[in-house]
Design a protein around this motif. Structure first.
Motif, PDB file in Angstrom:
ATOM      1  N   GLU A 108       0.836  -1.225   0.000  1.00 42.45           N
ATOM      2  CA  GLU A 108       0.000   0.000   0.000  1.00 42.45           C
ATOM      3  C   GLU A 108       0.858   1.256   0.000  1.00 42.45           C
ATOM      4  O   GLU A 108       0.386   2.336  -0.362  1.00 42.45           O
ATOM      5  N   THR A 109       2.104   1.172   0.422  1.00 41.30           N
ATOM      6  CA  THR A 109       2.916   2.386   0.524  1.00 41.30           C
ATOM      7  C   THR A 109       3.436   2.866  -0.837  1.00 41.30           C
ATOM      8  O   THR A 109       4.039   3.927  -0.919  1.00 41.30           O
ATOM      9  N   THR A 112       2.000   6.356  -1.515  1.00 38.88           N
ATOM     10  CA  THR A 112       1.932   7.420  -0.499  1.00 38.88           C
ATOM     11  C   THR A 112       2.800   8.623  -0.876  1.00 38.88           C
ATOM     12  O   THR A 112       2.590   9.721  -0.378  1.00 38.88           O
TER      13      THR A 112
END
Ligand code: ASN
Length: 326
Positions: A108-109, A112
C-alpha cells in the motif's frame, strides 16, 4: 493522492538525465554539505555506517526486515543503525553516520509518495544528554540545512520553482496527546495509544507553516529503545519533527533506554526475543552512558527542500514497494 506509480517507476531511472533530476540532485548534494558543515563544526564525528548485522531495528512500523545468508547464519540488512549508535556515542560522545537502510514496506505504501524501500537517514547520537537537548540539536540542524541550501543552491531552487524560507529555532512542540486532540477536533479518527498514521500526520503538517515537534509518544508506538518516562508511565521521552505544508515527518528521535534490566523488560513487552540481541545486551550489561539522538531521512528532506510531490523524485534509482526497477 498520487497516481499508482508502478508503470512509470519501472523506468524512472531514465529521469536521471532530465534537467529536473539534475536540479534535485544538486540541491540534495548541497543539503549533504550543509548537514556535514553543521555537525562537523559542532563536535560530531562522522563514522562509517554498519550495513549488515545479526539483528537490526525492529521498530519499523509494519515494514519487514531483509534477511541474508551470512556464512550459514541469518543476518539482517540494517533497517536502521539504532543499535550501533548507542555504542558509538559511548565511545566518541557525539557521532553521526549517513546510514543506508532497507525496509520491505507494505505494498500500500507504493502510492503514499513518502515511502521508499531503500533510503538513507543521517543517524545522530550524543552521550549524556536528554531528549530536550536532542531536539535542540535537531532544530538547529534543520534550520542550518535550510539556510545553507537557500544561500548555496538558490539558482537550482529558482529553476525548480521552489520558494524556501529560513526558520529560526526554537520550533513549536505539541505532545502526542495534543496532536491527537487537534486531529479529533477536525473529525479524524486517531488513537491516543498508537502511532499517528501517515495520512493524519500529513493533515497535521498542513496546519503548520514552520517545522514543529510532536513529543511524548505512547509506549505502543515505538521500539524498545525509546526511554519510558518514569514519572509518567506509558509515555516515552521521544519525538518526531514534522515539516510544514503537508510534507510530514522529518525526524524521529528519543532519549534511549540503556539499562540492561529495563531493556530486557521492554523487549519482552514488545514481543522481541532477547536471545537474538546477544551483542547489544552484552554491551548494555557492561554499561554505557545514557544517550539521545535522532534520524533524519535525506530523501524526505530533499522532497521538502525542493517541494517535490513524492519522495521517489529524490532518488535517481528509487525502490518502491512491489516495483521491479533497477
Ligand atoms: N533513527 C531513529 C532514531 O534515532 C530510529 C529509526 O529509524 N527507527 O530514533
Amino acid at each position: 493522492m498520487l497516481k499508482p506509480p508502478i508503470q512509470e517507476l519501472q523506468t524512472y531511472y531514465k529521469t536521471i538525465r532530465t534537467r529536473r533530476m539534475q536540479l534535485i540532485l544538486k540541491v540534495q548534494a548541497t543539503a549533504f554539505r550543509g548537514i556535514r558543515d553543521y555537525l562537523d563544526n559542532n563536535g560530531f564525528t562522522e563514522l562509517l555506517p554498519p550495513i549488515i548485522g545479526p539483528v537490526t531495528d525492529p521498530g519499523i512500523r509494519g515494514a519487514k526486515q531483509v534477511t541474508i545468508d551470512y556464512y550459514g547464519k541469518e543476518y539482517k540488512v540494517m533497517s536502521s543503525a539504532i543499535l550501533y549508535k548507542q555504542m558509538a556515542a559511548a565511545s566518541l560522545d557525539k557521532i553521526y553516520f549517513f546510514s543506508p537502510n532497507v525496509r520491505l514496506e507494505p505494498l500500500e505504501t507504493a502510492t503514499t509518495g513518502r515511502h521508499l524501500v531503500e533510503f538513507v537517514q543521517v543517524d545522530i547520537e550524543e552521550a549524556n544528554i536528554t531528549y530536550e537537548d536532542a531536539m535542540r540539536t535537531a532544530e538547529n540542524l534543520v534550520a542550518h540545512i535550510v539556510s545553507y541550501v537557500v544561500d548555496e543552491a538558490a539558482p537550482y531552487l529558482e529553476e525548480l520553482g521552489r520558494t524556501l524560507r529560513k526558520f529560526r529555532p526554537p520550533f513549536k512542540k505539541i505532545t502526542h496527546r495534543e496532536a491527537v486532540e487537534l486531529l479529533r477536533s477536525k473529525g479524524e479518527k486517531v488513537s491516543y495509544y498508537t502511532e499517528i498514521p501517515w495520512e493524519q500526520e500529513e493533515k497535521l503538517s498542513r496546519m503548520f507553516d514552520e517545522p514543529f515537534f510532536i513529543i511524548d509518544y505512547p509506549k505502543g508506538a515505538r521500539g524498545f529503545y525509546d526511554m519510558e518516562d518514569e514519572s509518567r508511565p506509558g509515555i516515552l521521552r521521544d519525538f518526531d519533527m514534522l515539516y510544514p505544508e503537508g510534507y510530514g515527518e522529518a525526524i524521529s528521535g528519543a532519549e534511549r533506554e540503556y539499562r540492561y534490566e529495563k531493556v530486557i523488560a521492554r523487549m519482552r513487552e514488545s514481543g522481541e526475543d532477547p536471545a537474538k540481541y546477544g551483542w547489544y545486551l552484552d554491551m548494555l550489561r557492561e554499561g554505557i552512558p545514557p544517550t539521545a539522538g535522532f534520524g533524519i531521512g535525506v530523501e524526505r528532506l530533499t522532497r521538502y527542500l525542493c517541494g517535490l510531490s513524492a519522495v521517489w523524485e529524490a532518488r535517481p534509482y528509487p525502490k518502491i514497494a512491489g516495483v521491479y526497477s533497477p
